[in-house]
Scaffold this active site. Sequence first.
Site, PDB file in Angstrom:
ATOM      1  N   HIS A  92      34.175 -15.698 -48.198  1.00 52.86           N
ATOM      2  CA  HIS A  92      32.847 -16.741 -48.096  1.00 52.86           C
ATOM      3  C   HIS A  92      33.384 -18.195 -47.714  1.00 52.86           C
ATOM      4  O   HIS A  92      32.677 -19.117 -48.154  1.00 52.86           O
ATOM      5  CB  HIS A  92      32.559 -16.899 -49.423  1.00 52.86           C
ATOM      6  CG  HIS A  92      31.503 -15.736 -49.722  1.00 52.86           C
ATOM      7  ND1 HIS A  92      31.952 -14.487 -50.304  1.00 52.86           N
ATOM      8  CD2 HIS A  92      30.236 -15.481 -50.044  1.00 52.86           C
ATOM      9  CE1 HIS A  92      31.130 -13.698 -50.530  1.00 52.86           C
ATOM     10  NE2 HIS A  92      30.007 -14.140 -50.403  1.00 52.86           N
ATOM     11  N   GLU A 136      20.526  -9.686 -42.234  1.00 47.72           N
ATOM     12  CA  GLU A 136      20.620 -10.806 -41.309  1.00 47.72           C
ATOM     13  C   GLU A 136      20.414 -10.486 -39.970  1.00 47.72           C
ATOM     14  O   GLU A 136      19.873 -11.477 -39.276  1.00 47.72           O
ATOM     15  CB  GLU A 136      22.200 -11.376 -41.604  1.00 47.72           C
ATOM     16  CG  GLU A 136      22.270 -12.340 -42.412  1.00 47.72           C
ATOM     17  CD  GLU A 136      22.355 -11.764 -44.060  1.00 47.72           C
ATOM     18  OE1 GLU A 136      22.316 -10.734 -44.070  1.00 47.72           O
ATOM     19  OE2 GLU A 136      22.436 -12.670 -44.964  1.00 47.72           O
TER      20      GLU A 136
END
Lengths: 366, 398
Positions: free
Chosen positions: A165, A96
């Site tokens: 999440h 990322e």
Amino acid sequence: MAAAAGALRRLVRCGPQQGLGRRLQLRSGIHGSAPAAVQVTVRDALNQALDEELERDERVFLLGEEVAQYDGAYKISRGLWKKYGDKRIIDTPISEMGFTGIAVGAAMAGLRPICEFMTFNFSMQAIDQVINSAGKTLYMSAGMVPVPVVFRGPNGASAGVGAQHSQCFAAWYGHCPGLKVVSPWSSEDAKGLLKASVRDDNPVVMLENELMYGVPFEMSEEVQSKDFLVPIGKAKIERQGTHVTLVSHSRSVGHCLEAAAVLVKEGVECEVINLRTIRPMDVESIEASVVKTNHLITVEGGWPQFGVGAEICARIMEGPAFNYLDAPAVRLTGADVPMPYAKILEENCLPQVKDIIFAVKKVLNI
Amino acid sequence: MRKMLLAALSRVLQGPAAAAAARPVSRVVVASRNYADFASEATFDIKKCDLHRLEEGPPVTAVLTREEGLHYYRTMQTIRRMELKSDQLYKQKIIRGFCHLYDGQEACCVGLEAAINPTDHLITAYRAHGYAYTRGTAVREILAELTGRKGGCAKGKGGSMHMYAHNFYGGNGIVGAQVPLGAGIALACKYFGKDEICLTLYGDGAANQGQIFETYNMAALWKLPCIFICENNRYGMGTSVERAAASTDYYKRGDYIPGIRVDGMDILCVREATKFAAEHCRSGKGPMLMELQTYRYHGHSMSDPGISYRTREEIQEVRSKSDPITLLKDRMVNNSLSSVEELKEIDVEVRKEIEEAAQFATTDPEPPLEELGNHIYKNEPPFEVRGPSQWIKYKSVG
């Protein structure tokens, strides 16, 4: 003839992708009638937006994990790699910080990247690139280096995915000058905001919602047009009302409308505002509504402290609408805990329709 | 022979004579400035680079023309004096905040620029004043940015670490963050297909950042035209390379990426190595890694005296044996590419330029308060930005 046959085959194969199939059907003119409103899921609306913007501007490209050959982790980019190839749709390794920096650098050098985060939870690994490299560079360079990049992906709670999440980043990114932050609810929002974001010369964070991807909405003829844009920075009144203002963004907008539908039976008319943009926030629309209804409730999925609702309340205090409040403004938010897994716990960690109804009655003292 | 004799005599006389404000007659006689006496070019042996995953490296000789030499000398001297002036201004508290000086490393930025085109791209970290200059920013704009004035290259809004120019992307404050950015710029180079490359610089300290390894991977995978350049000046702030890195062979740290280790104090070495790496990238072979072994005379920044983690003797040794400007000067004078006088004249001109720039930087006004809200968004209709309270608003234009 072959084209029509092809269209028919696609239509048959499409199955659950009703929106896409019907769109093809209408385009190929099999029924020979003028285009009308269609049902399109948020997923398909995003897919259309990506397709149209990739086609429109050669500099636009998409990068992220699984966006190409997998058709997107949530199938948002389905079919795009087949159509546009490796140069425009790029699968990245699980890096990322690295690929976000690459997207930002590409934008600085004149391209218009769309950087997908599989979920915004993973954007935390790359948040320095989003805020320090993308958000601040135009300012630090006194206008010399614009950064036209879009960061998009699902944000906030899903269903049973656990604490790591499920976080909402609206407040995190909304905090930072230099960024624009949008949060679509409907298919119209999704398509129009994504297109507007890609065409915007500034770094835009687009917070989608996974649970909304499969939800169909009606899209009018106008919205289906390739040039339909939703202006960034403008809220939409989804439902007119007179007794209380419900301000929300993303999935919670739907809950507000559901609550309004229940409350109307008791004679309470809720005005439901869909923020659409977190930053720059359209406070004027909220103020105008509060002046009319005298009551304010904000609804969001994110945590309460330093959140979107907190900001709205503070801004209302500072503006003309304060004098029109007949009761303190109220915030409905996610529960102030990391998101638990068990269904009953998870459900109770987000504002539900019953919570909105309760809050409206509290605020109206009924 | 005669040229060498003249040069030698001139050097001998220059010493004591200079202090006594010279005897013009004897100087003219002994060291004549007849340009016909200068060579137009000379060839030099340069240090062989250590290679990683490469069969051949850059050439071991380099040709330097008189013109090039004078240009490099002037540029390096300008950067040197500019940095020393910044030191002065900082101590006078006219420059605030962070100030990371580049003196000692001049051969790197000047050597790199000599090997690439203005259409190529470059990005570095915060020790960036030299690069701001070689990439086209005027000294006065650099100094005025340091002093926070409206005539600064970023209108006083960026400061030392955030200077930009055409095809120069700063000036980045977050250690290592510029490396993925550089690969992204290289991706754009490849995408646009205009045969441009991106030089992506970082230091020995940054070399241990994870995002750099993520970037190596993607750059190699996608064959991005990116030269990764590690300016190894032996210390990441106060931590020597031995104390920070399990492997100090920074040119090998790219693993599958071919690398070369270069003498960063020799401008010709830097230039030839960069040409070699640039050719590799332009030919579509993918990225390359260059480690430039260099040295900074100043501490990490102006708040670091730079002697708690290294000895004064070490600094002095580098200054006397490896100073990049002295190395070039000696080469030029010893090979009749120039004379001590000519170079001294350049010194005088450079000093003057720096003084004038400093004068500008100290007298130019600060940016107007109205500037505070500007440049939040690009191509946006003017809007309002909130100040410290709800009653203070600033207009924002892009």
